[in-house]
Design a protein around this motif. Sequence first.
Motif, PDB file in Angstrom:
ATOM      1  N   ASP A 261      72.797  66.450  76.343  1.00  0.00           N
ATOM      2  CA  ASP A 261      72.617  67.558  75.357  1.00  0.00           C
ATOM      3  C   ASP A 261      73.409  68.961  75.859  1.00  0.00           C
ATOM      4  N   PRO A 262      74.955  68.880  76.259  1.00  0.00           N
ATOM      5  CA  PRO A 262      75.279  69.704  77.239  1.00  0.00           C
ATOM      6  C   PRO A 262      75.073  71.121  76.332  1.00  0.00           C
ATOM      7  N   VAL A 263      75.763  72.317  77.831  1.00  0.00           N
ATOM      8  CA  VAL A 263      75.202  73.091  77.223  1.00  0.00           C
ATOM      9  C   VAL A 263      76.236  74.516  78.022  1.00  0.00           C
ATOM     10  N   VAL A 264      76.348  75.409  76.857  1.00  0.00           N
ATOM     11  CA  VAL A 264      78.098  76.758  77.720  1.00  0.00           C
ATOM     12  C   VAL A 264      76.779  77.532  77.180  1.00  0.00           C
ATOM     13  N   ALA A 265      76.959  79.127  78.445  1.00  0.00           N
ATOM     14  CA  ALA A 265      76.408  80.433  78.354  1.00  0.00           C
ATOM     15  C   ALA A 265      77.592  81.239  77.456  1.00  0.00           C
ATOM     16  N   VAL A 266      77.281  81.523  76.418  1.00  0.00           N
ATOM     17  CA  VAL A 266      78.786  82.274  75.985  1.00  0.00           C
ATOM     18  C   VAL A 266      77.982  84.228  75.870  1.00  0.00           C
ATOM     19  N   MET A 267      78.953  85.152  76.942  1.00  0.00           N
ATOM     20  CA  MET A 267      78.688  85.911  77.455  1.00  0.00           C
ATOM     21  C   MET A 267      78.830  87.615  77.496  1.00  0.00           C
ATOM     22  N   GLY A 268      78.771  88.171  76.995  1.00  0.00           N
ATOM     23  CA  GLY A 268      78.924  89.849  77.153  1.00  0.00           C
ATOM     24  C   GLY A 268      77.861  90.871  77.535  1.00  0.00           C
ATOM     25  N   SER A 269      79.393  92.158  77.572  1.00  0.00           N
ATOM     26  CA  SER A 269      78.372  92.819  78.169  1.00  0.00           C
ATOM     27  C   SER A 269      77.765  94.600  76.406  1.00  0.00           C
ATOM     28  N   VAL A 270      77.373  94.677  76.331  1.00  0.00           N
ATOM     29  CA  VAL A 270      76.777  95.572  75.890  1.00  0.00           C
ATOM     30  C   VAL A 270      76.574  97.162  76.219  1.00  0.00           C
ATOM     31  N   ASP A 271      76.556  97.991  75.481  1.00  0.00           N
ATOM     32  CA  ASP A 271      75.662  99.324  75.825  1.00  0.00           C
ATOM     33  C   ASP A 271      74.474  99.538  75.187  1.00  0.00           C
ATOM     34  N   GLY A 272      73.666 100.327  75.781  1.00  0.00           N
ATOM     35  CA  GLY A 272      72.521 100.754  76.229  1.00  0.00           C
ATOM     36  C   GLY A 272      71.198  99.974  75.982  1.00  0.00           C
ATOM     37  N   LEU A 273      71.714  99.356  76.614  1.00  0.00           N
ATOM     38  CA  LEU A 273      70.279  98.519  78.488  1.00  0.00           C
ATOM     39  C   LEU A 273      69.940  99.076  78.897  1.00  0.00           C
ATOM     40  N   ASP A 274      69.079  99.668  78.813  1.00  0.00           N
ATOM     41  CA  ASP A 274      69.135 100.620  80.640  1.00  0.00           C
ATOM     42  C   ASP A 274      67.551 100.207  80.750  1.00  0.00           C
ATOM     43  N   ASP A 275      67.489  98.747  80.517  1.00  0.00           N
ATOM     44  CA  ASP A 275      65.792  98.068  81.165  1.00  0.00           C
ATOM     45  C   ASP A 275      65.635  97.756  82.384  1.00  0.00           C
ATOM     46  N   PRO A 276      65.143  98.958  83.380  1.00  0.00           N
ATOM     47  CA  PRO A 276      64.830  98.448  84.798  1.00  0.00           C
ATOM     48  C   PRO A 276      64.454  97.639  85.253  1.00  0.00           C
ATOM     49  N   ASN A 277      63.929  96.490  84.480  1.00  0.00           N
ATOM     50  CA  ASN A 277      63.764  95.009  83.983  1.00  0.00           C
ATOM     51  C   ASN A 277      64.813  94.108  84.006  1.00  0.00           C
ATOM     52  N   GLY A 278      65.896  95.137  83.595  1.00  0.00           N
ATOM     53  CA  GLY A 278      67.222  94.428  82.405  1.00  0.00           C
ATOM     54  C   GLY A 278      67.376  92.858  83.068  1.00  0.00           C
ATOM     55  N   GLY A 279      67.657  91.537  82.702  1.00  0.00           N
ATOM     56  CA  GLY A 279      67.963  89.933  82.222  1.00  0.00           C
ATOM     57  C   GLY A 279      66.933  89.501  83.406  1.00  0.00           C
ATOM     58  N   ALA A 280      65.224  90.091  82.957  1.00  0.00           N
ATOM     59  CA  ALA A 280      64.370  89.608  83.583  1.00  0.00           C
ATOM     60  C   ALA A 280      63.370  89.314  82.457  1.00  0.00           C
ATOM     61  N   GLU A 281      63.499  88.287  81.666  1.00  0.00           N
ATOM     62  CA  GLU A 281      62.917  87.451  79.844  1.00  0.00           C
ATOM     63  C   GLU A 281      62.775  85.780  80.443  1.00  0.00           C
ATOM     64  N   VAL A 282      61.852  85.765  79.255  1.00  0.00           N
ATOM     65  CA  VAL A 282      62.106  84.458  79.133  1.00  0.00           C
ATOM     66  C   VAL A 282      63.205  84.034  77.862  1.00  0.00           C
ATOM     67  N   PRO A 283      63.739  83.012  78.776  1.00  0.00           N
ATOM     68  CA  PRO A 283      64.900  82.211  77.997  1.00  0.00           C
ATOM     69  C   PRO A 283      64.315  81.933  76.858  1.00  0.00           C
ATOM     70  N   MET A 284      65.494  81.690  75.841  1.00  0.00           N
ATOM     71  CA  MET A 284      65.401  80.520  74.948  1.00  0.00           C
ATOM     72  C   MET A 284      64.377  80.988  73.673  1.00  0.00           C
ATOM     73  N   ALA A 285      63.673  82.590  73.780  1.00  0.00           N
ATOM     74  CA  ALA A 285      62.294  82.887  72.445  1.00  0.00           C
ATOM     75  C   ALA A 285      62.421  82.805  71.553  1.00  0.00           C
ATOM     76  N   ALA A 286      64.347  83.008  70.788  1.00  0.00           N
ATOM     77  CA  ALA A 286      64.634  82.673  69.432  1.00  0.00           C
ATOM     78  C   ALA A 286      65.884  81.882  69.426  1.00  0.00           C
ATOM     79  N   GLY A 287      66.093  81.269  68.111  1.00  0.00           N
ATOM     80  CA  GLY A 287      67.611  80.772  67.882  1.00  0.00           C
ATOM     81  C   GLY A 287      67.699  80.462  66.853  1.00  0.00           C
ATOM     82  N   ALA A 288      68.583  79.739  66.163  1.00  0.00           N
ATOM     83  CA  ALA A 288      68.926  79.142  65.114  1.00  0.00           C
ATOM     84  C   ALA A 288      69.495  77.791  65.514  1.00  0.00           C
ATOM     85  N   SER A 289      69.554  76.123  64.677  1.00  0.00           N
ATOM     86  CA  SER A 289      69.556  75.628  64.909  1.00  0.00           C
ATOM     87  C   SER A 289      70.301  74.802  63.649  1.00  0.00           C
ATOM     88  N   PHE A 290      71.558  73.492  63.792  1.00  0.00           N
ATOM     89  CA  PHE A 290      72.184  73.194  62.559  1.00  0.00           C
ATOM     90  C   PHE A 290      72.312  71.379  62.617  1.00  0.00           C
TER      91      PHE A 290
END
Length: 439
Positions: A250-279
């Motif tokens: 089950d290979p995986v790739v992470a696709v990443m991009g930077s956005v403005d307006g994320l000024d959470d002091p905990n930025g990047g600290a959260e439960v992964p895979m909270a939501a998604g879609a499958s095909f």
Amino acid sequence: MESLTQRSYDAIVVGTGPGGASTARELARAGARVLVLEQGSAAPLAGTLGQMATMALPGRGAWLHRDASLLVAGTALGGSSALNFATAAPPPAAMFAAHGIDLAPHLAALRAELPLAPLPDNLVGPMAARIMAAARAAGFNWEKLDKMIRPQACRSGCWRCVYGCPYGAKWSARDFVEDACRHGAVLLDRSRVRRVLVEDGRAIGVEYRREGGTHTARAQTVVLAGGGIGSPRLLHASGLGPRLASFFSDPVVAVMGSVDGLDDPNGGAEVPMAAGASFPSEGVALADLTLPAPMYAAFALQAGRVDRVGAHRRTLSIMVKIRDDIGGAVGPRWVDKRLTPGDRARLDKGIGMARRILEQAGARQVFASHHFAAHPGGSVRIGEGVDSALRAAPGLYVCDASVIPQPWGLPPTLTLLCLGKRLGAMLAGAGVSSEAVSR
Ligand SMILES: Cc1cc2nc3c(=O)[nH]c(=O)nc-3n(C[C@H](O)[C@H](O)[C@H](O)COP(=O)(O)OP(=O)(O)OC[C@H]3O[C@@H](n4cnc5c(N)ncnc54)[C@H](O)[C@@H]3O)c2cc1C
């Protein structure tokens, strides 16, 4: 000089991932004398990068393929479930029905006792929420995923799921091993099984290494649950399986991009895979994938994006996971698998979808990581390496991701718990108990 310790049990379970833990618990609850052997450590989970590295770095549970992609698995009490993202999916009924296996009753029983639900909104991190909004605006059916997490013990602003949850919030197979031990099972960690002992074609126990010595333990039933890599190796080492076993990951790739307006002091600290879609028909699944800063930095460096290494707090990350073709090989000391043209096409399709979502979210500097994988399985397939009772030889069973009979592309944990529950109940029903043994 080898020390040889002779001990006797009704059943020996090798490995404590979801498959092994579930089997061991079911057997112990039915009154069988069970020995559980795990090569990794049972030290309490601390939720640190350092401890995670002891469970999942190359040489400790992870393997580097010749194409430089990494296959990650956990070598610790609980197996990979100690480190996983706790996303749950029900077993694909038709895949198992084709082998006469009905997991529905076991699934119903597990649903009644496991923490199994989407996260409440307060535990969906700001990055996952932003990705969800963008995905929906881009026309994707993006829904919260079922998680094996106890919300009351979980906390926002935390990144520790993948390091090993120290708060008891994330369910792991450790919970079932503990239950097995409460019902009398004996757990020996740091105990590496070297081979199954066979007499007249029948499994009669195992030989294992512990504290510098070689020991044997005997039982009339042995269950291999060493995972998609460990079990085919043990079968081969015991003269009961081929030297090379093909598999999926089950290979995986992470696709990443930077956005403005994320000024959470905990930025990047959260439960992964909270939501998604499958095909499913395309063999592609997408989800948010916010990982701890050191892991993000490793992805950026591996992709040659030195300029993005410091951008963790403002970078949205989407996981693209595919259902790969079965191929490659688990060898006695190495593992290797390359993407087929079909795999590459599935990844490219998913990467295209992830890019559309990130574009919708206003992301810049979008890049994709090299592929990696964390679901080794299908290496001792039902119908080939084991029968529908998961039996590899008289007295010998396999119950882990290796028995999955077809290419996969799903979170495996819940399916493996069902398979373990079914096997444990079958063995207990067939009289794998002290009374039966002494008859
Ligand atoms: C980072 C990451 C994230 C993941 N996220 C998810 C997710 O969100 N949802 C999901 O369902 N799945 C996820 N997975 C995958 C899932 O955790 C695995 O598919 C699952 O744990 C496999 O279970 P298993 O029963 O095959 O055994 P494993 O978990 O592979 O455990 C096998 C155990 O056997 C032990 N062992 C092996 N050989 C021997 C030996 N010779 N002697 C003694 N012990 C031995 C190993 O040390 C290990 O502890 C993730 C995995 C990783 C690594």
